[in-house]
Design a protein around this motif. Structure first.
Motif, short mmCIF file in Angstrom:
data_model
loop_
_atom_site.label_atom_id
_atom_site.label_comp_id
_atom_site.label_asym_id
_atom_site.label_seq_id
_atom_site.Cartn_x
_atom_site.Cartn_y
_atom_site.Cartn_z
N LEU A 1 6.69 -9.28 -9.56
CA LEU A 1 6.17 -8.08 -8.92
C LEU A 1 5.12 -7.44 -9.83
O LEU A 1 5.40 -7.29 -11.02
N PRO B 1 14.40 -3.12 -7.61
CA PRO B 1 13.56 -2.10 -6.98
C PRO B 1 13.87 -0.69 -7.49
O PRO B 1 12.95 0.11 -7.69
N GLY B 2 15.15 -0.38 -7.73
CA GLY B 2 15.50 0.96 -8.21
C GLY B 2 14.85 1.25 -9.55
O GLY B 2 14.39 2.37 -9.81
N ALA C 1 14.64 0.66 -0.51
CA ALA C 1 15.65 0.88 -1.55
C ALA C 1 16.34 2.22 -1.35
O ALA C 1 17.45 2.42 -1.82
N ARG C 2 15.65 3.17 -0.70
CA ARG C 2 16.22 4.48 -0.44
C ARG C 2 16.07 4.77 1.04
O ARG C 2 15.02 5.26 1.47
N MET D 1 0.05 2.26 -7.99
CA MET D 1 1.47 2.56 -8.25
C MET D 1 2.07 3.39 -7.13
O MET D 1 3.23 3.20 -6.77
N VAL E 1 12.00 -0.03 -10.62
CA VAL E 1 10.57 0.16 -10.39
C VAL E 1 10.32 1.59 -9.91
O VAL E 1 9.41 2.28 -10.39
N LEU E 2 11.15 2.05 -8.98
CA LEU E 2 10.97 3.40 -8.44
C LEU E 2 11.14 4.45 -9.54
O LEU E 2 10.31 5.35 -9.69
N GLU E 3 12.21 4.33 -10.31
CA GLU E 3 12.46 5.33 -11.37
C GLU E 3 11.37 5.32 -12.42
O GLU E 3 10.95 6.37 -12.92
N VAL F 1 3.00 0.99 -4.37
CA VAL F 1 4.20 0.22 -4.72
C VAL F 1 5.43 1.09 -4.50
O VAL F 1 6.43 0.68 -3.89
N HIS F 2 5.34 2.33 -4.96
CA HIS F 2 6.47 3.24 -4.86
C HIS F 2 6.81 3.51 -3.40
O HIS F 2 7.98 3.43 -2.99
N VAL G 1 12.53 -7.75 -11.58
CA VAL G 1 12.89 -6.34 -11.78
C VAL G 1 13.56 -5.78 -10.54
O VAL G 1 13.13 -6.06 -9.42
N LEU H 1 8.47 0.33 -1.74
CA LEU H 1 9.82 0.01 -2.23
C LEU H 1 10.83 1.09 -1.85
O LEU H 1 11.99 0.79 -1.53
N ILE I 1 8.20 4.35 -12.11
CA ILE I 1 6.95 4.92 -11.58
C ILE I 1 7.10 6.43 -11.43
O ILE I 1 6.19 7.20 -11.77
N GLU I 2 8.27 6.88 -10.97
CA GLU I 2 8.48 8.33 -10.81
C GLU I 2 8.36 9.05 -12.14
O GLU I 2 7.72 10.11 -12.23
N MET J 1 1.87 11.48 -5.81
CA MET J 1 2.71 10.37 -5.28
C MET J 1 3.17 10.71 -3.88
O MET J 1 4.34 10.75 -3.57
#
Lengths: 485, 393, 85
Positions: free
Chosen positions: A457, B291-292, A475-476, A464, B294-296, A467-468, B289, A471, B298-299, A1
């Motif tokens: 989405l 975004p937070g 978001a961060r 993936m 989705v990130l968590e 997407v990560h 959904v 976002l 996928i992580e 990732m």
């Protein structure tokens, strides 16, 4: 990732670099806005004004290819940042603006965009209607055929070529074949030959006469045997297309199967029963949509004098607002681009200019409406379908499954999807939507009531890690990226 | 499509898995129940469910009920020829931190004492069961009794059985009022007309509090937003078990993770570290959904299954679960004769649906229902007015 | 076509293809069946040709790609048919 994404900011983001998107982007940039235009394809132009694969070949000189080049050049000259191979996969509101996320180069990269206003000019796609055998390799959309000839100079299938369906677009495809020096073996148009009504339709539009005559001449140049008042009733073959069956249709469009004839040795059946607007971005953002068969079904509602949708700051132009062709697309693109720029720059667009553009748009749409009335796109599959025919190609859902769901109480597209999985695969219901609507209509649910598959989405399947990366960039805020924030 | 009858022996309000199971259970007693769904059967909570069925790490007190609930699903799969992809693939709860190993071991010991075949695994043993889970786990708990079903097909099967047993089921018919006559329930009013019935069972998931309020009864069921992601189809065997996080030590919130591969090949996964409680009414609208999340999600997936990094994400969806203050169902009779409830699924209604349906049969008919020892436990554990009583005391 | 021709590896075999051309075009010329449908395992080929139907998905250098949107480049390793997508 380990993927990292760019984060770009702009005043106006334009989705799609076809005629509408390029016109919108150019106008917005010329008005002083910072404009970013994202487009899925290799080169700007969209479908109509697509740039041929061979820049020195015969198609490069066509009027459509020239238009695409000129529009892209004008947009670039006005300062538009044009990004090809960038596929929007999500859009969300942020304050008074928007966040957009795109996959780059088929998912090898990712991008986040912060935009104060968005113009969606996502274009149109084939509105496929199933018929027996439609899933065989070798059966392609008429639009696909045109793209293939433009990109590669010829169709990659061996055997005869059959171009079938209905509408002015079939003639345009034939014209592309003719210009590329390619042969078509059979041309199958559902409407009978109607020289008188065609002339009547064209009479008030003298500017279109030479183009219409050119299309007819090009169709003859392809060498195609013409079958007017006929429809394809079956595609036949084991592992790939081998033969096509056609039959005459009656005044109600019903094929007379007893008079069906078989065309053997077919390699490609290119079939088109009209187009539908691409509305994934506008439905994801919650704009209002409406259903109108004459406009290709579900389309985004935009004010004709500003291009603004029901969501402030979101504009739509071109085929996304209803099928109409290149001319309304160009004008509606200009309108949306000017309005979007005015919004972000805190100005009012020149009322005189907007009035005249709105009038021009209305005129261009009138021609589109008369064309649509001359070649009405069938709402239901043109041939009776066997129960075992696959309707949802992604999930192998058959007509019998869909009828069973409707019988069990499914009274909207969403319910059929829950019940059968139709529309849950990679195409997200784009390909089976028209056939599902027809199945519900057959049970008494009109398409406007059956609803559409609202996009979630991701709008398109995206790796993936891409997407990560995209976002995470918004978001961060501390996420490292590959470009300036 | 079915016409709405004017009367029924019982009306079940809410066409998710629990409502369908209740209609079937009532019909099997010889009653003529009517199942009403406001929109599409299974279209709200059920269809968006991951439909895991099992006992592991759900709680020791409820364990006998859950074991029975799981057995009912297994029996149903066998009796029907399994048209709903029942798959007893087992569950692995991964452990990432040394201090959590004791928590996993404690669960295993307590469940083993109840006769469960659970075990504590080394990372190597975990990978034998899940070869592509190459992430940094230091151990896992293993519960072979966990199964999944296809939530749509499970609902379709139970609904078909309900109809075959004599139930009528009507979609697209929201209940607009409860009819009360002489101090007891008398039926329902709907958008398509009234239905008289001596019994009404509310199985409306996150909408249940609103339904009960029509009879003046306050039920502490709130909506909670839950969401899920799905990858594009992967080869069979990419993910073989239900993957979840082991509970963490010292009250640290491990959040919630569930990862599994559906029979379609899609990998379904979600991780929620901070449950989101939306306002009442959120369940009426379409949500996207966050975004937070989705990130968590996928992580977590890629931490455990790094080889999936470049596989395409295909879908996402949001659903709303009905949640009670103590995360237990409210199931049984309400303080209005003839009115009953089974709701507050806390996101795990699928597992309990067949068991709770039997529990409701006893509430409605005064006979039948769960085996005797379980019936007493269910009556206590799921007592629907337990919060009202507590407030009154 | 005036485009330069390069070699790609298709199901273990070297195939020459014009660089930049949509991969779907090259694959279809070899065999119009690009993959199999999920349940019926029926052969499927390119359909919409513009990136929206996903029928032309194949494996390119280990990733699942729509071949109609993937330009040919030298040395790309492509897998079609069973297990492609």
């Amino acid at each position: 990732m380990t993927m990292a994404a760019d984060l770009l900011s702009c005043d106006v983001a334009v989705i799609g670099a076809g005629p509408a998107g390029l016109a919108a982007a150019k106008e917005a940039a010329a008005a002083g806005a910072d404009v970013l235009c994202l487009d899925l394809y290799d080169r700007p132009g969209g479908q109509y004004a697509m740039q041929p694969g061979d820049p020195s070949g015969p198609l490069a000189a066509s009027e459509a290819a020239r238009l695409g080049r000129d529009l892209a050049e004008a947009a670039r000259a006005a300062g538009v940042r044009l990004l090809s191979r960038a596929e929007l996969f999500w859009a969300a509101p942020e304050g008074e603006g928007f966040l957009l996320y795109a996959a780059l180069d088929g998912g090898a990269g990712a991008l986040a965009v912060r935009a104060r206003a968005v113009v969606v000019a996502a274009g149109a796609m084939e509105r496929p209607l199933p018929f027996p055998g439609w899933t065989l390799p070798g059966v392609i959309g008429a639009g696909a055929a045109q793209r293939l000839v433009k990109s590669g100079g010829a169709l990659p299938f061996g055997g005869k070529v059959v171009l079938a369906g209905t509408g002015a677009f079939l003639m345009a495809v034939a014209s592309t074949f003719a210009k590329a020096g390619r042969r078509i073996d059979h041309f199958v148009e559902r409407q009978p030959l109607r020289p008188l009504s065609s002339l009547t339709m064209l009479a008030p539009w003298p500017s279109r006469w030479s183009a219409a005559a050119g299309l007819l001449a090009d169709l003859r140049r392809t060498g195609a045997q013409q079958h007017h008042g006929h429809a394809v009733t079956r595609a036949l073959g084991r592992d790939r297309l081998e033969a096509v069956e056609i039959a005459p249709v009656d005044a109600l469009g019903r094929p007379d199967l007893s008079r069906a004839e078989r065309i053997g040795g077919v390699g490609a059946l290119c079939i088109g029963y009209g187009f539908q607007p691409v509305i994934d971005a506008t439905t994801a953002l919650g704009a209002d949509h409406a259903h109108n068969p004459a406009l290709g079904g579900w389309h985004c509602l935009a004010r004709p004098d500003s291009g603004e949708t029901s969501r402030p700051g979101l504009y739509a132009a071109g085929e996304t607002c209803g099928i109409g062709g290149m001319r309304p697309a160009l004008v509606s693109g200009r309108i949306a681009g000017l309005s979007a720029a005015a919004r972000v720059l805190g100005r009012t667009p020149d009322p005189g200019l907007m009035r005249s553009l709105a009038a021009e748009l209305a005129k261009a749409r009138r021609f589109a409406v008369s064309l649509a009335a001359h070649w009405p796109a069938p709402e239901a599959p043109p041939v009776p379908l066997p129960e075992a025919e696959v309707i949802c190609r992604c999930e192998d859902v058959r007509l019998s499954d869909i009828r069973a769901a409707v019988q069990a109480g499914a009274a909207e597209t969403f319910a059929v999807k829950m019940w059968t999985r139709a529309g849950m695969g990679p195409c997200q219901g784009r390909v089976c939507g028209a056939a599902l609507a027809a199945a519900l209509a057959e049970a008494g649910v009109p398409p406007g009531q059956a609803g559409y598959n609202r996009a979630h989405l991701p709008l398109r399947p995206v790796p993936m890690n891409a997407v990560h990366a995209a976002l995470a960039r918004t978001a961060r805020p501390d996420t490292p990226g590959t470009g300036p924030a | 499509m079915t016409d709405l009858p004017h009367s029924a022996d019982a009306v079940v309000v809410g066409g998710g898995i629990l409502g369908a199971a209740t209609a079937r259970a009532l019909a099997r007693t010889g009653m003529k129940p009517l199942l009403l769904e406001a929109r599409a059967f299974g279209g709200a909570v059920t269809g968006a469910s991951l439909a895991a069925i099992g006992t592991h790490m759900h709680g020791i007190e409820e364990y006998p009920l859950l074991r029975h609930a799981g057995q009912l699903w297994s029996d149903l799969a066998e009796a029907t020829g399994n048209p709903f992809e029942y798959n007893r693939q087992g569950k692995l709860c991964y452990i990432l931190h040394p201090e959590d190993r004791a928590v996993g071991a404690d669960w295993v010991a307590r469940e083993q004492a109840l006769g469960a075949e659970v075990a504590l695994l080394t990372p190597e043993e975990a990978r034998e069961r899940e070869p592509l889970m190459t992430g940094p786990l230091i151990g896992a708990t293993w519960a072979p009794d966990t199964a999944t079903v296809n939530p749509f097909l499970g609902l379709r099967t139970v609904l078909r059985l309900a109809r075959e047993a004599g139930a009528t089921a009507v979609a697209n018919t929201p209940v607009t009022a409860l009819r009360i006559d002489g101090g007891r329930i008398a039926g329902v009013e709907t958008s398509c007309g009234a239905v008289s019935a001596p019994h009404v069972v509310l199985t409306g998931g996150p909408w249940t509090a609103r339904l009960a309020a029509m009879a003046g009864i306050v039920l502490p069921i709130r909506p909670r937003q839950a969401q899920c992601l799905a990858s594009m189809r992967q080869p069979p065997g990419t993910i073989r078990r239900v993957i979840s996080a082991c509970e963490r030590a010292g009250g640290v919130d491990s959040g919630y993770t569930q990862i599994q591969q559906a029979a379609s090949g899609q990998v379904l996964f979600n991780t929620v570290t901070a449950p989101f409680d939306p306002p009442e009414g959120a369940q009426d609208h379409i949500h996207e959904v966050p975004p937070g999340f989705v990130l968590e999600s996928i992580e977590t997936l890629l931490m455990l299954f790094p080889s999936l990094a470049a596989q395409p994400l295909l879908r996402s969806w949001v659903r709303f679960e009905g949640v009670t203050p103590d995360s237990r169902f409210l199931a049984g009779s309400l303080p209005l004769p003839g009115l009953h409830v089974a709701a507050g699924d806390n996101g795990s209604g699928y597992c309990r649906a067949l068991m709770l349906a039997d529990h409701l049969v006893a509430a409605v008919t005064g006979a039948g229902g769960l085996p005797e020892d379980l019936a007493a436990l269910a009556a206590r554990f799921y007592a629907p007015m337990r919060f009202a009583q507590r407030d009154a005391a | 076509m005036s485009a330069e021709t390069v070699l790609i590896r298709l199901n273990g075999r070297e195939v020459s293809a014009p660089v930049g051309q949509p991969l779907a075009q090259v694959l279809t010329a070899v065999d119009p069946a690009l993959r199999f449908s999920p349940k019926d395992k029926a052969p499927r080929g390119m359909f919409c040709g513009m990136g929206l139907c996903f029928e032309c998905m194949v494996e390119v250098d280990g990733l699942r790609r729509r071949s109609c949107l993937t330009p040919v480049s030298a040395g790309m390793v492509v897998r079609t048919g069973e297990g492609a997508a």
